[in-house]
Design a protein around this motif. Sequence first.
Motif, PDB file in Angstrom:
ATOM      1  N   ASN A 124      12.317 -50.708   2.160  1.00  0.00           N
ATOM      2  CA  ASN A 124      12.984 -50.027   2.784  1.00  0.00           C
ATOM      3  C   ASN A 124      12.235 -48.653   2.887  1.00  0.00           C
ATOM      4  N   LEU A 125      11.888 -48.328   1.225  1.00  0.00           N
ATOM      5  CA  LEU A 125      11.638 -47.328   1.022  1.00  0.00           C
ATOM      6  C   LEU A 125       9.656 -47.166   1.349  1.00  0.00           C
ATOM      7  N   ALA A 126       8.877 -48.000   1.423  1.00  0.00           N
ATOM      8  CA  ALA A 126       7.850 -48.200   1.874  1.00  0.00           C
ATOM      9  C   ALA A 126       7.818 -48.043   3.110  1.00  0.00           C
ATOM     10  N   ALA A 127       8.422 -48.260   4.110  1.00  0.00           N
ATOM     11  CA  ALA A 127       8.494 -48.084   5.160  1.00  0.00           C
ATOM     12  C   ALA A 127       8.864 -46.453   6.298  1.00  0.00           C
ATOM     13  N   ARG A 128       9.344 -46.237   5.267  1.00  0.00           N
ATOM     14  CA  ARG A 128       9.895 -44.543   5.612  1.00  0.00           C
ATOM     15  C   ARG A 128       8.611 -43.901   6.052  1.00  0.00           C
ATOM     16  N   ASP A 129       8.532 -42.502   6.413  1.00  0.00           N
ATOM     17  CA  ASP A 129       7.649 -42.009   7.562  1.00  0.00           C
ATOM     18  C   ASP A 129       7.089 -41.665   6.739  1.00  0.00           C
ATOM     19  N   GLY A 130       5.639 -41.947   5.589  1.00  0.00           N
ATOM     20  CA  GLY A 130       5.026 -40.600   5.156  1.00  0.00           C
ATOM     21  C   GLY A 130       4.428 -39.716   5.376  1.00  0.00           C
ATOM     22  N   GLY A 131       5.048 -38.912   6.475  1.00  0.00           N
ATOM     23  CA  GLY A 131       3.533 -37.560   7.028  1.00  0.00           C
ATOM     24  C   GLY A 131       2.399 -37.730   7.982  1.00  0.00           C
ATOM     25  N   PRO A 132       1.713 -37.168   7.696  1.00  0.00           N
ATOM     26  CA  PRO A 132       0.593 -37.019   7.642  1.00  0.00           C
ATOM     27  C   PRO A 132      -0.495 -38.049   7.707  1.00  0.00           C
ATOM     28  N   SER A 133      -1.252 -38.885   8.173  1.00  0.00           N
ATOM     29  CA  SER A 133      -1.809 -40.392   7.777  1.00  0.00           C
ATOM     30  C   SER A 133      -3.134 -40.056   7.428  1.00  0.00           C
ATOM     31  N   VAL A 134      -3.962 -40.090   5.910  1.00  0.00           N
ATOM     32  CA  VAL A 134      -5.070 -39.682   5.317  1.00  0.00           C
ATOM     33  C   VAL A 134      -5.461 -40.591   5.940  1.00  0.00           C
ATOM     34  N   SER A 135      -5.261 -41.914   5.592  1.00  0.00           N
ATOM     35  CA  SER A 135      -5.777 -42.770   6.117  1.00  0.00           C
ATOM     36  C   SER A 135      -6.678 -43.751   7.655  1.00  0.00           C
ATOM     37  N   ARG A 136      -5.558 -43.093   8.071  1.00  0.00           N
ATOM     38  CA  ARG A 136      -5.569 -43.362   9.669  1.00  0.00           C
ATOM     39  C   ARG A 136      -7.143 -41.998   9.907  1.00  0.00           C
ATOM     40  N   HIS A 137      -7.148 -41.044   9.639  1.00  0.00           N
ATOM     41  CA  HIS A 137      -8.234 -40.195   9.694  1.00  0.00           C
ATOM     42  C   HIS A 137      -9.298 -39.600   9.374  1.00  0.00           C
ATOM     43  N   VAL A 138      -9.190 -41.053   7.911  1.00  0.00           N
ATOM     44  CA  VAL A 138     -10.805 -41.572   7.348  1.00  0.00           C
ATOM     45  C   VAL A 138     -11.094 -42.511   8.261  1.00  0.00           C
ATOM     46  N   ALA A 139     -10.511 -43.359   8.997  1.00  0.00           N
ATOM     47  CA  ALA A 139     -10.905 -44.717   9.808  1.00  0.00           C
ATOM     48  C   ALA A 139     -11.642 -44.634  11.069  1.00  0.00           C
ATOM     49  N   LYS A 140     -10.986 -43.303  11.619  1.00  0.00           N
ATOM     50  CA  LYS A 140     -10.904 -42.756  12.578  1.00  0.00           C
ATOM     51  C   LYS A 140     -12.151 -41.084  12.565  1.00  0.00           C
ATOM     52  N   LYS A 141     -12.254 -40.099  11.932  1.00  0.00           N
ATOM     53  CA  LYS A 141     -12.838 -39.050  12.287  1.00  0.00           C
ATOM     54  C   LYS A 141     -13.290 -38.363  10.885  1.00  0.00           C
ATOM     55  N   ALA A 142     -12.991 -38.828   9.573  1.00  0.00           N
ATOM     56  CA  ALA A 142     -13.373 -37.374   8.826  1.00  0.00           C
ATOM     57  C   ALA A 142     -14.939 -37.844   8.866  1.00  0.00           C
ATOM     58  N   THR A 143     -15.443 -36.626   7.894  1.00  0.00           N
ATOM     59  CA  THR A 143     -16.857 -36.253   7.610  1.00  0.00           C
ATOM     60  C   THR A 143     -17.755 -36.790   7.126  1.00  0.00           C
ATOM     61  N   ILE A 144     -18.387 -37.170   6.204  1.00  0.00           N
ATOM     62  CA  ILE A 144     -19.021 -37.397   5.172  1.00  0.00           C
ATOM     63  C   ILE A 144     -19.067 -36.281   4.173  1.00  0.00           C
ATOM     64  N   GLY A 145     -18.155 -34.889   4.267  1.00  0.00           N
ATOM     65  CA  GLY A 145     -18.070 -33.977   3.412  1.00  0.00           C
ATOM     66  C   GLY A 145     -16.580 -34.477   3.051  1.00  0.00           C
ATOM     67  N   GLU A 146     -15.784 -35.078   3.567  1.00  0.00           N
ATOM     68  CA  GLU A 146     -14.389 -34.895   4.217  1.00  0.00           C
ATOM     69  C   GLU A 146     -14.129 -36.286   2.829  1.00  0.00           C
ATOM     70  N   LEU A 147     -14.693 -37.684   3.407  1.00  0.00           N
ATOM     71  CA  LEU A 147     -15.040 -38.266   2.115  1.00  0.00           C
ATOM     72  C   LEU A 147     -15.261 -38.358   0.603  1.00  0.00           C
ATOM     73  N   ARG A 148     -16.560 -36.739   0.146  1.00  0.00           N
ATOM     74  CA  ARG A 148     -16.781 -36.968  -0.953  1.00  0.00           C
ATOM     75  C   ARG A 148     -15.332 -35.911  -1.118  1.00  0.00           C
ATOM     76  N   GLU A 149     -14.549 -35.344  -0.317  1.00  0.00           N
ATOM     77  CA  GLU A 149     -14.042 -35.181  -0.963  1.00  0.00           C
ATOM     78  C   GLU A 149     -12.862 -35.771  -2.007  1.00  0.00           C
ATOM     79  N   PHE A 150     -12.227 -36.684  -0.579  1.00  0.00           N
ATOM     80  CA  PHE A 150     -11.039 -38.069  -1.007  1.00  0.00           C
ATOM     81  C   PHE A 150     -11.696 -38.150  -2.416  1.00  0.00           C
TER      82      PHE A 150
END
Length: 350
Positions: A124-150
């Motif tokens: 239940n705790l894991a299912a709570r809203d975790g704020g902004p999603s880094v994983s969705r950004h990485v999947a759809k929008k991240a640049t190579i520079g952002e991937l390196r920073e990640f």
Amino acid sequence: MQVPEPRGPISSGLINLLAGDPSADPAALTALHALVAEGGLTIGDALDEDFQLALFCLYELHYGGLNGVDDRWEWNPGLIGIRHLLEEPFEQWLRSEAGPVIASVRPAGEGNPDSDAVAALLFNLAARDGGPSVSRHVAKKATIGELREFLIHKSIYQLREADPHTWAIPRLTGRAKAALVEIQADEYGGGRRERMHSEMFARTMRGLGLNDSYGGYIDAVPAISLASVNLMSLFGLNRRLRGAIAGHLALYEMTSSRPNQLYGNGFRRLGFGTDVTGYFDEHVEADAVHEQIAGRDLAGGLVEAEPGLLEDVLFGAAAVSCIDVRFASHLMDAWENGRSSMRQPVPATA
């Protein structure tokens, strides 16, 4: 790892102290203790750059050590005292952050649950809203520079993945101990170095032209990245917090599989192959199994054996959730506004 650059008076005093002989004149040690004790550190300082770096360096003495630093510093009583002075406000801040999260999944006055009920609370705790999603950004929008920073942010833990949780093994018994050993055996590749998750992450870094030496980017990462690792060391190195490290690992595993699938997709989107995505793909399968072992057998088994540790199990899980939200907010705020998420520029790579 290399000795980092200081970020303020506490880390500067500590790094200067560690450059010396632990058996020499204790005046510098006394002065540093006084600086920390009289500085009036509060929970408001918990994410301060100087504060987190000093705590990180003190913890690092219990892992691989710092280059050129005498190993005898590890258990120096004066340094342990300074570490406690830093840990106290950090733990207080974590508890203040975690309290409302715990209350949202466990109403006051409920009795002690069995292992299945403990796992249900954690899910239940894991299912709570975790704020902004880094994983969705990485999947759809991240640049190579952002991937390196990640990858650079993550490297502060992932290049020694599993080590902080291993501290808990001798502090557990029975079902919980067996469960932790089973999980850690997978994290360490089942005895095969090339399958160790830290080694797989190093290959991912090399695939993007990054330095894969542990701590190679220590001066570039901000306090929130250090805090996410210091959190694990705080829990793992203090026996009284063995419940918290179990809860931390349980939530870590429960919130890992889907994000790692998205991370792998993001790297594939930009043309990277299995040498880079293998780390993420491994966690999609492994953590889907680990989440059940960690929730029911590790955390649940520990609470059944020691019911008084339930609150600490939930504290450890809620604390990592709170830190992850702040980390995600830091990254997404920087990237959405066209800024780097690093403290200082990272050299361009091939």
